[in-house]
Scaffold this motif. Sequence first.
Motif, PDB file in Angstrom:
ATOM      1  N   ILE A   3      62.146  20.610  62.603  1.00 10.95           N
ATOM      2  CA  ILE A   3      61.833  19.384  62.427  1.00 10.95           C
ATOM      3  C   ILE A   3      59.854  19.150  62.345  1.00 10.95           C
ATOM      4  O   ILE A   3      59.674  19.730  63.296  1.00 10.95           O
ATOM      5  N   LEU A   4      60.037  18.651  60.777  1.00 15.06           N
ATOM      6  CA  LEU A   4      57.650  18.744  60.827  1.00 15.06           C
ATOM      7  C   LEU A   4      57.805  17.540  61.327  1.00 15.06           C
ATOM      8  O   LEU A   4      58.221  16.827  60.794  1.00 15.06           O
ATOM      9  N   VAL A  71      51.382  22.513  55.383  1.00 18.29           N
ATOM     10  CA  VAL A  71      52.008  23.308  56.585  1.00 18.29           C
ATOM     11  C   VAL A  71      53.288  23.235  55.949  1.00 18.29           C
ATOM     12  O   VAL A  71      54.586  23.775  56.343  1.00 18.29           O
ATOM     13  N   PHE A  72      53.692  21.945  54.970  1.00 19.20           N
ATOM     14  CA  PHE A  72      55.249  22.121  54.467  1.00 19.20           C
ATOM     15  C   PHE A  72      55.491  23.165  53.664  1.00 19.20           C
ATOM     16  O   PHE A  72      57.055  23.830  54.236  1.00 19.20           O
ATOM     17  N   GLU A  73      55.018  23.703  52.926  1.00 17.77           N
ATOM     18  CA  GLU A  73      55.275  24.708  52.329  1.00 17.77           C
ATOM     19  C   GLU A  73      55.548  26.141  52.942  1.00 17.77           C
ATOM     20  O   GLU A  73      56.071  26.788  52.713  1.00 17.77           O
ATOM     21  N   ALA A  74      54.915  26.062  54.264  1.00 18.08           N
ATOM     22  CA  ALA A  74      54.606  27.747  55.048  1.00 18.08           C
ATOM     23  C   ALA A  74      55.489  27.119  56.220  1.00 18.08           C
ATOM     24  O   ALA A  74      56.444  28.865  56.296  1.00 18.08           O
ATOM     25  N   THR A  75      55.782  25.823  56.353  1.00 18.52           N
ATOM     26  CA  THR A  75      56.773  26.258  57.708  1.00 18.52           C
ATOM     27  C   THR A  75      58.266  25.775  57.388  1.00 18.52           C
ATOM     28  O   THR A  75      59.242  26.378  58.135  1.00 18.52           O
ATOM     29  N   LYS A  76      58.399  24.942  56.242  1.00 13.70           N
ATOM     30  CA  LYS A  76      59.974  24.678  55.437  1.00 13.70           C
ATOM     31  C   LYS A  76      60.914  24.165  55.908  1.00 13.70           C
ATOM     32  O   LYS A  76      61.801  24.647  56.250  1.00 13.70           O
ATOM     33  N   PRO A  77      60.270  23.190  56.335  1.00 14.51           N
ATOM     34  CA  PRO A  77      61.321  22.363  57.506  1.00 14.51           C
ATOM     35  C   PRO A  77      62.724  21.620  56.486  1.00 14.51           C
ATOM     36  O   PRO A  77      62.624  21.703  55.566  1.00 14.51           O
ATOM     37  N   ASP A  78      63.372  21.490  57.814  1.00 14.77           N
ATOM     38  CA  ASP A  78      64.798  21.405  57.902  1.00 14.77           C
ATOM     39  C   ASP A  78      64.536  19.661  57.519  1.00 14.77           C
ATOM     40  O   ASP A  78      66.084  19.120  57.070  1.00 14.77           O
ATOM     41  N   ALA A  79      63.918  18.714  57.918  1.00 11.71           N
ATOM     42  CA  ALA A  79      63.766  17.855  58.165  1.00 11.71           C
ATOM     43  C   ALA A  79      62.069  17.226  58.019  1.00 11.71           C
ATOM     44  O   ALA A  79      61.714  18.174  58.680  1.00 11.71           O
ATOM     45  N   VAL A  80      61.447  16.248  58.091  1.00  8.66           N
ATOM     46  CA  VAL A  80      60.645  15.412  58.303  1.00  8.66           C
ATOM     47  C   VAL A  80      60.473  13.996  58.825  1.00  8.66           C
ATOM     48  O   VAL A  80      61.203  13.227  58.532  1.00  8.66           O
ATOM     49  N   HIS A  81      59.814  13.808  60.428  1.00  2.00           N
ATOM     50  CA  HIS A  81      60.028  12.658  60.413  1.00  2.00           C
ATOM     51  C   HIS A  81      58.615  12.043  61.033  1.00  2.00           C
ATOM     52  O   HIS A  81      57.594  12.874  61.384  1.00  2.00           O
ATOM     53  N   LYS A  98      55.832  12.013  45.897  1.00  2.00           N
ATOM     54  CA  LYS A  98      55.616  12.305  44.680  1.00  2.00           C
ATOM     55  C   LYS A  98      56.191  13.463  45.045  1.00  2.00           C
ATOM     56  O   LYS A  98      57.040  13.976  43.545  1.00  2.00           O
ATOM     57  N   ASN A  99      57.330  14.204  45.743  1.00  2.00           N
ATOM     58  CA  ASN A  99      58.053  15.470  45.249  1.00  2.00           C
ATOM     59  C   ASN A  99      59.652  14.648  45.911  1.00  2.00           C
ATOM     60  O   ASN A  99      60.214  16.158  46.291  1.00  2.00           O
ATOM     61  N   GLY A 100      59.691  13.758  46.276  1.00  2.00           N
ATOM     62  CA  GLY A 100      60.944  13.592  46.208  1.00  2.00           C
ATOM     63  C   GLY A 100      61.963  14.143  47.699  1.00  2.00           C
ATOM     64  O   GLY A 100      62.972  14.021  47.453  1.00  2.00           O
ATOM     65  N   ILE A 101      60.756  14.333  48.426  1.00  2.00           N
ATOM     66  CA  ILE A 101      60.743  14.673  49.365  1.00  2.00           C
ATOM     67  C   ILE A 101      61.794  13.827  50.632  1.00  2.00           C
ATOM     68  O   ILE A 101      60.868  12.662  51.090  1.00  2.00           O
ATOM     69  N   PRO A 102      62.939  12.829  51.179  1.00  2.00           N
ATOM     70  CA  PRO A 102      63.290  12.291  52.363  1.00  2.00           C
ATOM     71  C   PRO A 102      62.809  12.534  53.265  1.00  2.00           C
ATOM     72  O   PRO A 102      62.517  13.889  53.438  1.00  2.00           O
ATOM     73  N   PHE A 103      62.528  11.342  54.377  1.00  3.28           N
ATOM     74  CA  PHE A 103      61.699  11.405  55.463  1.00  3.28           C
ATOM     75  C   PHE A 103      62.442  10.607  56.359  1.00  3.28           C
ATOM     76  O   PHE A 103      62.942   9.227  55.818  1.00  3.28           O
ATOM     77  N   SER A 104      62.728  10.262  57.845  1.00  2.23           N
ATOM     78  CA  SER A 104      62.824   9.350  58.319  1.00  2.23           C
ATOM     79  C   SER A 104      61.120   8.667  59.255  1.00  2.23           C
ATOM     80  O   SER A 104      60.178   9.823  59.050  1.00  2.23           O
ATOM     81  N   THR A 105      60.845   7.775  59.794  1.00  2.00           N
ATOM     82  CA  THR A 105      60.232   7.557  60.726  1.00  2.00           C
ATOM     83  C   THR A 105      60.254   6.728  61.575  1.00  2.00           C
ATOM     84  O   THR A 105      61.263   5.960  61.252  1.00  2.00           O
ATOM     85  N   ALA A 106      59.051   5.344  62.318  1.00  2.00           N
ATOM     86  CA  ALA A 106      60.037   5.136  63.481  1.00  2.00           C
ATOM     87  C   ALA A 106      58.600   4.047  63.297  1.00  2.00           C
ATOM     88  O   ALA A 106      57.795   3.713  62.949  1.00  2.00           O
ATOM     89  N   PHE A 336      68.433  11.660  68.342  1.00  2.00           N
ATOM     90  CA  PHE A 336      66.785  11.716  67.049  1.00  2.00           C
ATOM     91  C   PHE A 336      67.329  13.290  66.128  1.00  2.00           C
ATOM     92  O   PHE A 336      66.422  12.888  64.833  1.00  2.00           O
ATOM     93  N   LEU A 337      68.048  13.656  67.164  1.00  2.00           N
ATOM     94  CA  LEU A 337      68.196  14.800  66.303  1.00  2.00           C
ATOM     95  C   LEU A 337      68.806  14.410  65.352  1.00  2.00           C
ATOM     96  O   LEU A 337      68.726  15.273  64.415  1.00  2.00           O
ATOM     97  N   LYS A 338      70.745  13.559  65.691  1.00  2.00           N
ATOM     98  CA  LYS A 338      71.588  13.617  64.990  1.00  2.00           C
ATOM     99  C   LYS A 338      71.066  12.142  63.959  1.00  2.00           C
ATOM    100  O   LYS A 338      71.069  12.140  62.342  1.00  2.00           O
ATOM    101  N   HIS A 339      69.551  11.525  64.144  1.00  2.00           N
ATOM    102  CA  HIS A 339      69.347  10.965  62.614  1.00  2.00           C
ATOM    103  C   HIS A 339      68.110  11.151  61.905  1.00  2.00           C
ATOM    104  O   HIS A 339      67.275  10.752  62.059  1.00  2.00           O
ATOM    105  N   GLN A 340      68.382  12.735  61.893  1.00  2.00           N
ATOM    106  CA  GLN A 340      67.879  13.413  60.741  1.00  2.00           C
ATOM    107  C   GLN A 340      67.776  13.458  59.324  1.00  2.00           C
ATOM    108  O   GLN A 340      69.162  13.170  59.256  1.00  2.00           O
ATOM    109  N   ILE A 341      66.795  12.970  58.763  1.00  2.00           N
ATOM    110  CA  ILE A 341      67.733  13.246  57.015  1.00  2.00           C
ATOM    111  C   ILE A 341      67.390  14.717  56.890  1.00  2.00           C
ATOM    112  O   ILE A 341      65.785  15.212  56.488  1.00  2.00           O
ATOM    113  N   VAL A 342      68.584  15.174  56.551  1.00  4.51           N
ATOM    114  CA  VAL A 342      67.826  16.752  56.290  1.00  4.51           C
ATOM    115  C   VAL A 342      67.891  17.200  54.804  1.00  4.51           C
ATOM    116  O   VAL A 342      68.417  16.330  54.055  1.00  4.51           O
ATOM    117  N   LEU A 343      67.258  18.312  54.674  1.00  2.00           N
ATOM    118  CA  LEU A 343      67.157  18.254  53.333  1.00  2.00           C
ATOM    119  C   LEU A 343      67.629  19.289  52.354  1.00  2.00           C
ATOM    120  O   LEU A 343      67.966  19.640  53.129  1.00  2.00           O
TER     121      LEU A 343
END
Length: 348
Positions: A3-4, A71-81, A98-106, A336-343
């Motif tokens: 998770i990034l 950082v995103f391109e280097a780490t290739k995360p499964d989810a972004v919060h 811009k790149n159509g990447i879903p993300f969660s926030t808080a 927190f883990l359960k409610h990530q938006i998996v890419l």
Amino acid sequence: MRILLVTFANRNSSDMGVGCYFNQIADILEKEGHELIFFNHPTPLRIEKTTLSRTIIPMFSGMTSTRFAKVFEATKPDAVHIQTEVGLGISARHYCVKNGIPFSTAYHTHWDIGMKHWAHLPASLIWSYLRWYYKPASLIHTNSPQAMQLLRNKGIQNPVEVFPPGVDLTKFYYDPKPSVLSGYPRPYFMSFCRIAREKNLEAFLDLSLPGTKFVIGHGPHKKYLQKKYEGKAVFLPQENEFLPYENLRTILSAGDVYVFPSRFDSFGFTNLEALACGLPIAAYPMMGPINIIEQGVSGYISENLQEAALACLSLKKEACIERASHYSWTNTAHNFLKHQIVLTSSPA
């Protein structure tokens, strides 16, 4: 899962509530084989007073940064919060949209109340900004039903998941030592927080209460309050003194009532830590205390904070300790883990 996490918090730092929250989650999830990558500001936010160097620059630096893309391109995360609604959070949000990447926030910070204290900005302006910020988010995390309802009332209709923070019962538990705080008249009324203007500590210090008032913590408003209430309250620890967990829990365990005067916090971790050390809570009827406190059992909620504090003197420590046992950082981490938006794919 990798998770990034875009945040003001630093890894292994808990000087602010958000730092405590994400470090507790990271400690648990990393032991279970997951990875949280803390992507944060090079200059940690210092909310002391509204100056360019301490507030404005740290809060808004990074808005046009291209660091997130790298950082995103280097780490290739499964989810972004994206936890932070300003600064690097804006650059991360821009890249994801811009790149159509879903993300969660808080929603963990009452920015409308905070910005009233820090920069004298009207709440209507802050909520207009937050509606814009949250609009593309796939999911918002928050910690109480009242916080979710507040978002709805302000016109924010994104999906929301509600789950509370926890308390570390290996660090906070009833641990009385008769010699601690001896010599002060009882009863002992306590408040523990980062000592800042938005915490509303003057509402506690202005109460007419018997015994002794203790304020525990450090922060930008401490020297001002020490001078204003000299001889009327005891401030712990002394300036620049480190207060380890074992000393903090011993001090809390020696108390009689915990007073939580804040109207700013969206939950208030210290309420759970006080309960775990056997202290009933007196608080205003705000989100956080409303969910935590069992009225007349583990505390009292009232707009009359003085009456609530005095009523708490009749409550049993055992009931407070039992109430704290219902809150687990492990449950928080798993939610927190359960409610990530998996890419499902990388950006083009």
